[in-house]
Design an enzyme around this catalytic site. Structure first.
Site, PDB file in Angstrom:
ATOM      1  N   GLY A  36       1.114  -0.802   0.110  1.00  0.00           N
ATOM      2  CA  GLY A  36      -0.665  -0.202   0.306  1.00  0.00           C
ATOM      3  C   GLY A  36       0.842   1.432  -0.199  1.00  0.00           C
ATOM      4  O   GLY A  36       0.554   2.001  -0.796  1.00  0.00           O
ATOM      5  N   HIS A  37       2.026   0.994   0.917  1.00  0.00           N
ATOM      6  CA  HIS A  37       2.571   2.271   0.838  1.00  0.00           C
ATOM      7  C   HIS A  37       3.516   2.461  -0.622  1.00  0.00           C
ATOM      8  O   HIS A  37       3.587   3.734  -1.096  1.00  0.00           O
ATOM      9  CB  HIS A  37       3.481   2.562   2.008  1.00  0.00           C
ATOM     10  CG  HIS A  37       3.254   2.252   2.858  1.00  0.00           C
ATOM     11  ND1 HIS A  37       2.960   0.621   4.643  1.00  0.00           N
ATOM     12  CD2 HIS A  37       2.670   3.959   4.227  1.00  0.00           C
ATOM     13  CE1 HIS A  37       2.425   1.272   5.498  1.00  0.00           C
ATOM     14  NE2 HIS A  37       2.954   2.614   5.545  1.00  0.00           N
ATOM     15  N   LYS A 149      -7.738   4.485   2.478  1.00  0.00           N
ATOM     16  CA  LYS A 149      -7.882   3.356   3.357  1.00  0.00           C
ATOM     17  C   LYS A 149      -8.557   4.289   4.579  1.00  0.00           C
ATOM     18  O   LYS A 149      -8.989   3.667   5.199  1.00  0.00           O
ATOM     19  CB  LYS A 149      -7.335   1.957   3.558  1.00  0.00           C
ATOM     20  CG  LYS A 149      -7.862   1.299   4.830  1.00  0.00           C
ATOM     21  CD  LYS A 149      -6.500   0.034   4.890  1.00  0.00           C
ATOM     22  CE  LYS A 149      -5.115   0.277   5.663  1.00  0.00           C
ATOM     23  NZ  LYS A 149      -5.413   0.610   7.240  1.00  0.00           N
ATOM     24  N   VAL A 176      -5.195  -0.843  -1.254  1.00  0.00           N
ATOM     25  CA  VAL A 176      -4.396  -2.261  -2.142  1.00  0.00           C
ATOM     26  C   VAL A 176      -4.517  -2.994  -1.097  1.00  0.00           C
ATOM     27  O   VAL A 176      -5.049  -2.790  -0.073  1.00  0.00           O
ATOM     28  CB  VAL A 176      -2.701  -2.223  -1.781  1.00  0.00           C
ATOM     29  CG1 VAL A 176      -1.816  -3.160  -2.308  1.00  0.00           C
ATOM     30  CG2 VAL A 176      -1.614  -0.471  -2.844  1.00  0.00           C
ATOM     31  N   ARG A 187      -0.761  -3.293  10.151  1.00  0.00           N
ATOM     32  CA  ARG A 187      -1.225  -4.216  11.151  1.00  0.00           C
ATOM     33  C   ARG A 187      -1.208  -5.316  11.612  1.00  0.00           C
ATOM     34  O   ARG A 187      -1.625  -6.440  12.764  1.00  0.00           O
ATOM     35  CB  ARG A 187      -2.539  -3.566  12.444  1.00  0.00           C
ATOM     36  CG  ARG A 187      -2.070  -1.836  12.901  1.00  0.00           C
ATOM     37  CD  ARG A 187      -4.053  -1.536  13.383  1.00  0.00           C
ATOM     38  NE  ARG A 187      -3.478   0.031  13.053  1.00  0.00           N
ATOM     39  CZ  ARG A 187      -3.518   0.075  14.604  1.00  0.00           C
ATOM     40  NH1 ARG A 187      -3.761  -0.162  15.436  1.00  0.00           N
ATOM     41  NH2 ARG A 187      -3.395   2.001  14.875  1.00  0.00           N
TER      42      ARG A 187
END
Ligand code: PAF
Length: 281
Positions: A36-37, A149, A176, A187
C-alpha cells in the site's frame, strides 16, 4: 538517498533538491512499509521531479501506550524499499527531534476529528493533523500522498489544508488489498493465524454491501446486514459500522439516495482493523 534524522539536515537536503523549481512529492509514513505504501511512493515518483518520505511512528496519535510500543518497526528494510523506488530523501526523526519538550500547539479539525473513528480513538486525529502540518511545514511539498483506506484521515488532512491555506495538493490513492481482499495495513502482521484467516470477512461484507445498495435498501438495514455478516466470524469483534455522506461524513438515514461511504472498524483481539467503501448511487 539521503537519510535525515534532524530537521536541519532535512531542510538543507531539500533546499538542494528543490532548486530550479523542481516539484517535490511527499509520502508520510509510520514505517513498516507494505505494498500500500509502495503504491503511494510509485505514484509520487510518477508525478514529481523529486520524492521524499518520512518514517515516524507518531506518539501523539496513539491513545494506548501498548499499541504505540507494539507498532511494528523495521527501519533497514523500509529504507531499502524506498531506495529501490528512487526516493531522494527520507526523514527519520526520533520523537524528541519532532516535538519540542514544551510543545503548546495542536491542529484540530473540530467536528471531523471527534466523530466516528475520532470518537473511538479520542485525540487520534488531533495527533495526525498536528504531525502532518509539521511535516508539510518541514518538507513544503508540491503534492502529498495518502491512502484512501484511512478515509477519515484523508478528509481531515484535506480539510485542514483548505482551512489553513497550506499550499500542497493532497492526493488520495485507492486501497491496496491482499489477494483475499484484506486491506493492506502494517497492523496485519500482528494478527494471529486464525485472525488472519478470518479478517477478509471485512472486505467480503463490503462487497456484499455493493449488491445490497444496488437493490435499494435503507441505511439502518444496510448497517445491520454488514454487522451481522461480519459477526458470523467468531473472532471478529465489530467496533463500529458507520454509513455517512461520502464527502462530508454527515450522518444519513432512510433510503440511500446519494453517494455513501461505509466505514468499518473491527477488532481481532488485540488488533483493530479498519476498511472503507465508497458507493455511488
Ligand atoms: O497514515 C499514517 O501512516 C499516519 O497517520 C501519518 C499520516 C503518517 C501521520 O503520522
Amino acid at each position: 538517498m539521503q537519510i535525515c534524522e534532524t530537521k536541519s539536515e532535512l531542510r538543507s537536503a531539500l533546499q538542494k533538491l528543490r532548486k530550479d523549481g523542481k516539484s517535490v512529492g511527499l509520502v508520510p509514513t509510520m514505517g513498516y512499509l507494505h505494498e500500500g505504501h509502495m503504491t503511494l511512493v510509485r505514484r509520487a515518483v510518477a508525478e514529481n521531479d523529486v520524492v521524499a518520505a518520512s518514517i515516524f511512528v507518531n506518539p501523539t496519535q496513539f491513545g494506548n501506550p501498548e499499541d504505540l510500543e507494539k507498532y511494528p518497526r523495521d527501519m533497514e528494510r523500509d529504507l531499502n524499499l524506498l531506495r529501490a523506488e528512487g526516493v531522494s530523501v527520507v526523514f527519520t526523526p526520533v520523537p524528541s527531534e519532532m516535538y519540542h519538550a514544551n510543545a503548546q500547539t495542536i491542529v484540530e479539525t473540530k467536528d471531523l476529528a471527534n466523530t466516528l473513528m475520532g470518537e473511538l480513538r479520542p485525540g487520534h486525529f488531533r495527533g495526525v493533523a498536528t504531525v502532518v502540518t509539521k511535516l508539510f511545514n518541514l518538507f513544503q511539498p508540491t503534492r502529498a500522498y495518502f491512502g484512501e483506506k484511512d478515509y477519515q484521515q484523508l478528509l481531515v488532512i484535506k480539510t485542514m489544508v483548505r482551512d489553513l491555506d497550506i499550499p500542497v495538493d493532497v492526493c488520495g490513492v485507492p486501497t491496496v488489498r491482499e489477494t483475499d481482499g484484506l486491506a493492506m495495513s502494517s497492523r496485519n502482521v500482528r494478527l494471529s493465524d486464525a485472525a488472519r484467516k478470518a479478517a477478509p470477512i471485512i472486505a467480503q461484507s463490503l462487497d456484499h454491501a455493493d449488491t445490497l445498495v444496488a437493490s435499494g435498501i435503507t441505511v439502518a438495514s444496510l448497517r445491520q446486514k454488514i454487522w451481522d455478516h461480519i459477526a458470523t466470524e467468531t473472532l471478529a469483534n465489530v467496533q463500529s459500522i458507520d454509513i455517512q455522506d461520502a464527502y462530508t461524513l454527515a450522518p444519513l438515514d432512510g433510503k440511500i439516495k446519494s453517494d455513501i461511504v461505509i466505514l468499518v472498524a473491527v477488532e481481532f483481539d488485540p488488533v483493530l482493523l479498519i476498511d472503507q467503501r465508497v458507493i455511488s448511487v
